[in-house]
Design an enzyme around this catalytic site. Structure first.
Site, short mmCIF file in Angstrom:
data_model
loop_
_atom_site.label_atom_id
_atom_site.label_comp_id
_atom_site.label_asym_id
_atom_site.label_seq_id
_atom_site.Cartn_x
_atom_site.Cartn_y
_atom_site.Cartn_z
N GLY A 177 0.83 -1.20 0.00
CA GLY A 177 0.00 0.00 0.00
C GLY A 177 0.86 1.25 0.00
O GLY A 177 1.98 1.27 -0.53
N GLY A 178 0.34 2.30 0.65
CA GLY A 178 1.04 3.59 0.65
C GLY A 178 2.40 3.53 1.31
O GLY A 178 3.23 4.43 1.12
N GLY A 412 19.26 13.35 -32.51
CA GLY A 412 18.86 13.90 -31.22
C GLY A 412 19.46 13.12 -30.07
O GLY A 412 19.74 13.67 -29.00
N ALA A 413 19.68 11.82 -30.29
CA ALA A 413 20.24 11.01 -29.23
C ALA A 413 21.69 11.42 -28.95
O ALA A 413 22.15 11.37 -27.81
CB ALA A 413 20.16 9.54 -29.61
#
Ligand code: HXC
Length: 522
Positions: A177-178, A412-413
């Site tokens: 859970g949290g 771009g890489a």
């Protein structure tokens, strides 16, 4: 009279010792045995292994819960289920909290949380690392909302400490859970194979809600999070291995963003050549090699410490030492998916870069990248914003940044892998480097499509054009003629250059526009 007083004092001391000894026994012999039978150490044993022998000093041993609901009024929970304190790791102070599963399942109630807050506050004030050891059934169900408040206070302190002190979580039991969010807010998550798990909703809830069947280990075990989700940085073989690896990680890290990283003694020479690097790049451009070998060659003593070894393997991140000083390495690994950038690789590298920059650890980048991974899966997973994180992380980093282009640096890489325009202080290329908008074949198919199709011998014409494109761009010389890279070096000289450059850049200072904080594309 004097005798009587002595007796009273001795009694008080006996009482103190009895109280302390009872608490030291945690949940009692039976539950300690159960813990051992499940292959786990107890919280106290874990702290003994984590800290240098005999240095752990406990804080707030006598704290008790004050809840009276659902039978808790009569229930004693030793140390309220968490052992907190500080000690020495490799001779340096570290603060820690270890949940004790033998005491009410290490469940987190109000006072349990306050004990954790206390040592986190001490770590923040003292500017020292904090280690959390999780082994807990989660929020103490009988206490209700104060337990949730407890988690909130931990999350808040995790955030205050982010980029200020190193924070490490060892998951050594259940975390559901949290409760998973404190670990996720820390810098590094270690898990133990087979005895630890992390998930927001467990197998039963998953089955009930969406009908999917999955085991606890497959859903949220160490291997799942180390190889599928990337939530776990280190999947370890057992409690002792996990704690030993945390000690190793701490040996690379500074106490805080205001302290330098420790300097290890190094017998490796700054002038050492790496002849093996002269032959590591295969003759054929589409053949793979293992970038990890390059990193090993350059590192002091060939030693690397690698987080996320099993996740996003097309991108390598690692801590190494150069002349005893910690360096963060980021590298494409052509062994996996040709080293192409994708969503996971971008996330992995970006977080590592930001950690290193926050703690003043210089960055060394090895670039061999053919581009971004194409496909709907990548586009719909948000490669645009994930890829942008990498640009952002490199650009905002002000530590010394050195880049070595070993082979492909396309499009771009190429820019994303710590190019000059993202603020690299020094870019070097091996003679095998190809710095171009794209590979020669792809480029010619686009630029010369018509010319090739109309040629008398299209294959021969294509070969000619490809050769001329390669001559122009698929080498480091066009880029170096424009000053886009500083130097073309023999691969064997890489370590020597890196040593000299890190030494020269050690006192680098870079001013940035004043602002509250950046807005990285999350
Ligand atoms: C109170 C708890 C507890 C809890 C375990 N115990 N979890 N007590 N609150 N959350 C107690 C048990 O009652 C038992 O007490 C002892 O710890 C050992 O637990 P066992 O069940 O006997 O151990 P085991 O069989 O190993 O199973 C472990 C377990 C299971 C899988 C963790 O205990 C379990 O499912 N617990 C509940 C998990 C859960 O749903 N937690 C809430 C999650 S939500 P006795 O006295 O019998 O020895 C959450 C929200 C956080 O945490 C939100 C943050 C924002």
């Amino acid at each position: 009279m004097e005798k009587e007083q002595k007796g009273a004092t001795a009694e008080k001391i006996d009482r103190f010792e009895a109280k302390r000894d009872a608490l030291m026994a945690m949940g009692g012999e039976k539950l300690v045995q159960k813990q051992h039978d499940s292959g786990k150490l107890t919280a106290r044993e874990r702290l003994d292994v984590l800290f240098d022998k005999g240095t752990f000093q406990e804080v707030q041993l006598f704290v008790e819960h004050r809840s009276t609901l659902f039978g808790l009024g009569e229930k004693k929970i030793p140390a309220d289920g968490v052992i907190t304190g500080f000690g020495q790791v490799n001779g340096r102070t570290v603060f820690a909290a270890a949940q004790d599963f033998t005491s009410a399942g290490g469940s987190l109630g109000e006072m349990h949380a306050r004990k954790i807050w206390k040592v986190m506050d001490m770590a923040l004030a003292a500017r020292k690392p904090f280690v959390a050891i999780n082994d807990s059934g989660g929020a103490r169900i009988q206490e209700g909302v104060p337990s949730l408040e407890g988690y909130g206070g931990i999350f808040y302190r995790n955030t205050l400490g982010s980029g200020y002190i190193p924070q490490i979580t060892a998951i050594m039991g259940p975390t559901a859970g949290g409760a998973v969010y404190s670990p996720a807010l820390t810098d590094w998550i270690f898990m133990v194979k087979k005895s630890s798990s992390m998930y927001i909703t467990g197998p039963d809830v998953i089955k009930a809600v969406i009908g999917e069947e999955v085991s606890q280990e497959d859903l949220g075990g160490a291997v799942a999070h180390a190889s599928k989700s990337g939530v776990c940085h280190f999947a370890t073989e057992g409690d002792a291995d996990c704690l030993a690896k945390i000690r190793t990680l701490l040996s690379f890290l500074p106490d805080s963003c205001q302290s330098p990283a420790p300097i290890a003694s190094s017998t490796d020479s700054a002038d050492r050549e790496c002849p093996e690097l002269d032959t590591i790049v295969p003759d054929k451009a589409n053949r793979a090699y293992d970038m990890k070998q390059v990193i090993r060659s350059v590192a002091d003593g060939g030693e690397i410490f690698e987080p996320h070894e099993l996740w996003a393997r097309n991108m390598l991140v690692a801590f190494i030492r150069i002349m005893g000083r910690t360096v963060g390495v980021i590298a494409n690994n052509p062994r996996f998916n040709a080293g192409a950038l994708d969503v996971q690789a971008s996330d992995k590298a970006s977080r590592f870069i930001r950690f290193c920059d926050a703690f003043n650890i210089p960055l060394l980048t090895f670039s061999d990248v053919p581009g971004y991974m194409p496909g709907t899966h990548q586009e719909w997973s948000g490669i645009i914003s994930h890829g942008a994180k990498l640009l952002h992380a490199y650009s905002e980093a002000t530590v010394p940044k050195i880049t070595v282009v070993t082979r492909k640096a396309y499009g771009g890489a190429y820019i994303a892998m710590c190019s000059k325009q993202l603020g690299a202080d020094y870019v070097m290329a091996w003679p095998t480097a190809e710095i171009a908008v794209m590979g020669a074949e792809g480029a010619c198919n686009i630029v010369y499509r018509r010319e090739i199709s109309e040629a008398a011998d299209p294959a021969a014409r294509r070969a000619e054009l490809v050769a001329s494109y390669e001559e122009q761009f698929n080498n480091p010389y066009f880029a170096s003629s424009m000053g886009i890279i500083e130097e073309v070096i023999r691969p064997r000289d890489t370590r020597r250059r890196v040593c000299t450059l890190l030494d020269a850049l050690r006192d680098k200072a870079e001013a940035r526009p004043a602002k509250k904080h950046n807005n990285i594309p999350l």
